[in-house]
Motif scaffolding. Structure first.
Motif, PDB file in Angstrom:
ATOM      1  N   GLU A 324      46.529  64.343  48.657  1.00  0.00           N
ATOM      2  CA  GLU A 324      45.582  65.093  47.835  1.00  0.00           C
ATOM      3  C   GLU A 324      45.047  66.304  48.583  1.00  0.00           C
ATOM      4  O   GLU A 324      44.881  67.383  48.001  1.00  0.00           O
ATOM      5  N   SER A 325      44.778  66.170  49.884  1.00  0.00           N
ATOM      6  CA  SER A 325      44.270  67.309  50.650  1.00  0.00           C
ATOM      7  C   SER A 325      45.316  68.410  50.766  1.00  0.00           C
ATOM      8  O   SER A 325      44.988  69.598  50.700  1.00  0.00           O
ATOM      9  N   VAL A 326      46.591  68.022  50.911  1.00  0.00           N
ATOM     10  CA  VAL A 326      47.662  69.026  50.961  1.00  0.00           C
ATOM     11  C   VAL A 326      47.804  69.706  49.607  1.00  0.00           C
ATOM     12  O   VAL A 326      48.010  70.920  49.514  1.00  0.00           O
ATOM     13  N   LYS A 327      47.686  68.934  48.543  1.00  0.00           N
ATOM     14  CA  LYS A 327      47.741  69.506  47.191  1.00  0.00           C
ATOM     15  C   LYS A 327      46.608  70.509  46.997  1.00  0.00           C
ATOM     16  O   LYS A 327      46.802  71.594  46.423  1.00  0.00           O
ATOM     17  N   GLN A 328      45.421  70.159  47.473  1.00  0.00           N
ATOM     18  CA  GLN A 328      44.284  71.081  47.363  1.00  0.00           C
ATOM     19  C   GLN A 328      44.518  72.352  48.173  1.00  0.00           C
ATOM     20  O   GLN A 328      44.136  73.443  47.749  1.00  0.00           O
ATOM     21  N   LEU A 329      45.136  72.196  49.326  1.00  0.00           N
ATOM     22  CA  LEU A 329      45.450  73.368  50.145  1.00  0.00           C
ATOM     23  C   LEU A 329      46.396  74.298  49.395  1.00  0.00           C
ATOM     24  O   LEU A 329      46.192  75.522  49.357  1.00  0.00           O
ATOM     25  N   LYS A 330      47.435  73.723  48.775  1.00  0.00           N
ATOM     26  CA  LYS A 330      48.369  74.545  47.994  1.00  0.00           C
ATOM     27  C   LYS A 330      47.644  75.266  46.867  1.00  0.00           C
ATOM     28  O   LYS A 330      47.850  76.472  46.655  1.00  0.00           O
ATOM     29  N   ASN A 331      46.805  74.553  46.142  1.00  0.00           N
ATOM     30  CA  ASN A 331      46.081  75.168  45.027  1.00  0.00           C
ATOM     31  C   ASN A 331      45.169  76.287  45.506  1.00  0.00           C
ATOM     32  O   ASN A 331      45.007  77.307  44.826  1.00  0.00           O
TER      33      ASN A 331
END
Length: 575
Positions: A324-331
């Motif tokens: 989830e943290s990596v997904k947030q970074l991408k977003n």
């Protein structure tokens, strides 16, 4: 004897770090994780309990299950002689192969029906729901260790209740067991329980066993495996009462049952505390990530952004440790890219591409008021303009409003469920004939770098470019968007999938049960248009950061897989 307290504390890192992504559908749910390690620990506790490895047995001479089982059978025969139950059925002996593990020498193994004085289920033809009165419960109301009396699926009259209860005769200490759909959930009927009736998805079981121990049995791998092996049905699997009665169970002496129940409660309490601590830690980490990433999106100048980014880079290994943290970074990267904060603006850069727009007279009709309302919310970076999608594209074409005739081979035809944000999934291709292909490209033949956009369905508002060398036509609920000379196709794909547009699409979604975004609104999407060279710099930076995110994600998935394997190995080792 296994010391489970020691097992928990010595391997705390394994139990708390082993997680897995929950299966989910819909935008925004992808970050949910389940605590795999703690789940395995709970399963282990139950399995040790029913194998006799959780508590110390007393001297064999003082506790023998065989005598206890004989007492249960004598009691059952007495009830039969008194006319309170039917004649006991004869059951075959339980083989070692059916149990699958070595039963302690002072324990017994029997069929459930042999010692049960009651195995029945709820109504197969439920009375009419009268809206109030006496609750009629279904499997939804029976959870592990708890009965929900407050939210029944229906209410029945008192006369209907009395007719149902004459057969089930529910008493304190009876065990309710779900036998349809969600198999194996059980709970003990408590003291001072309210009057209630049951639907057929719930069985009532009464034995001379400690009721809470019987619930532990039902939840253990021994019984859960039996439920699923013997369940029948397609849409909703269920186990018949006759088959339930034949289920092999193990019977410790009664005093040992009490000790096992007490120990399981103690250890499950530790698991609860561990679970709460781990979830709190994950939430705290999530808040930290959100706070740090917010400093990027709130940066006022390129210099601020550079400094804030440097701080985050110094703590990458601490911050980005979950999917989830990596997904947030991408977003965040996508948001920065589209808002003009990812790369530096260069003064006097060539902006001639911003004039290469379709005139309104040639562009497809769009919702001007929606465009103007949303566009004024965008803070334009120096040297940028914002234009409706219809003007920055050369074509926007809706799919044919007919269902294609599918074939086993031929031309590729894309379904809406193959469209993800910035990814067209052709791993499971769908085909149509050459004739159908020609019919479906009459409006416009798709080509490389065209964006296929999903504007209808459960997960809408996402688009993906057609890869190089790929020839496709459109299925249903799709649009084709072709970039004009003002924007690069890859940059347009980035904007369409960014929170700037996806949030707008979600806000404007209509249709209720069949959600969709109207064509005129899609054409009105406000698209930021940087100078062409800046678009290229943005895309290079995005590719670099996304690649870095993918590497982190890959390493993390490998680590999580190893942690889950360790949790599995640890539980297997002590069997």
């Amino acid at each position: 004897m296994t010391d489970v307290n020691q097992l928990i504390t010595e391997h705390l890192d394994i139990w708390t770090s082993a997680t897995e992504k929950k299966s989910s559908a819909g935008r925004g749910n992808g970050g949910a994780v389940s605590l795999y390690g703690i789940k395995k620990l709970r399963e282990l506790i139950l399995e040790l309990a029913v194998r006799g490895k959780l508590v110390e047995a007393k001297e064999l001479s003082s506790e023998e299950s065989s005598a206890y089982v004989s007492q249960l059978l004598d009691k059952k025969n007495d009830l039969y002689k008194q006319g309170k139950i039917r004649k006991p059925k004869k059951y075959s002996d339980v083989s070692h192969a059916e149990i699958g593990f070595a039963v302690p020498t002072n324990w017994s193994s029997v069929r459930l029906g042999k010692i049960a004085t009651k195995i029945t289920d709820g109504s197969h033809n439920p009375p009419k729901n009268v809206g109030s009165g006496i609750p009629m419960l279904s499997s939804q109301n029976v959870n592990f260790g708890r009965i929900d009396f407050d939210n029944p699926t229906r209410f029945v009259t008192r006369s209907d209740y009395l007719a149902e209860n004459e057969r089930t005769a529910i008493e304190v200490g009876d065990v309710l067991l779900t036998i349809v759909a969600s198999l194996g959930r059980s709970a003990v009927v408590p003291n001072n329980f309210p009057e209630f009736a049951l639907q057929r998805s719930v069985a009532v079981v009464q034995t001379g066993l400690e009721p809470e121990f019987l619930c532990l049995l039902f939840q253990s791998p021994l019984c859960m495996d039996y439920f699923w092996r013997n369940a029948k049905g397609t849409a909703q699997k269920g186990i018949y009462l006759g088959k339930l009665a034949e289920m092999p169970i193990i019977v410790p002496p009664l005093a040992e049952q009490h000790r096992i129940v007490a120990k399981v409660k103690e250890l499950m309490g530790l698991c609860d505390a561990l679970e709460t601590q781990t979830e709190d830690s994950l939430k705290a980490h999530q808040t930290l990530v959100e706070t740090c990433l917010a400093t990027l999106t709130n940066s006022q100048t390129p210099e601020d952004l550079s400094q804030n980014w440097a701080r985050i880079e110094n703590h990458f290994d601490t911050l980005f440790t979950t999917q989830e943290s990596v997904k947030q970074l991408k977003n965040t990267v996508f948001k920065l890219a589209v808002s003009g904060h990812l790369v530096e603006q260069i003064e006097y850069e060539n902006r001639s591409n911003q004039k290469n727009l379709r005139p309104d007279a040639q562009a497809e009709k769009y919702d001007l008021s929606a465009f103007e309302e949303q566009a004024k919310k965008f803070q334009l970076p120096k040297g940028w303009v914002i234009q409706p999608l219809s003007r920055v594209t050369s074509h926007i074409v809706d799919c044919p409003h007919t269902t294609p005739k599918w074939t086993d081979s031929g031309e590729l035809c894309v379904k809406s469920n193959q469209i993800y944000a910035r990814h067209l999934d052709l791993s499971e291709p769908n085909f149509v004939s050459s004739q159908t292909y020609l019919e479906r490209i009459e409006r416009l033949e798709p080509k490389e770098d065209d964006i296929l956009y999903k504007r209808e369905g459960g997960i809408l508002g996402v688009g993906a470019r057609i890869p190089k060398g790929t020839r496709v036509c459109l299925g249903q609920r799709l649009m084709l968007i072709r970039a004009g000379e003002a924007v690069l196709a890859e940059f347009l794909e980035l904007v369409i999938n960014s929170p700037w547009i996806t949030n707008f699409a979600e806000e404007k979604t209509t249709g209720g049960a069949a959600p969709r975004v109207n064509m005129t609104l899609v054409r009105a999407y406000p698209i930021p248009v940087p100078p062409m060279d800046e678009q290229k710099r943005i895309l290079r930076r995005v590719r670099d950061l996304v690649q870095r995110c993918s590497l982190i994600d890959g390493h993390m998935q490998s680590a999580r897989s190893i942690e889950r394997d360790l949790a599995d190995a640890l539980t297997l080792r002590i069997h």
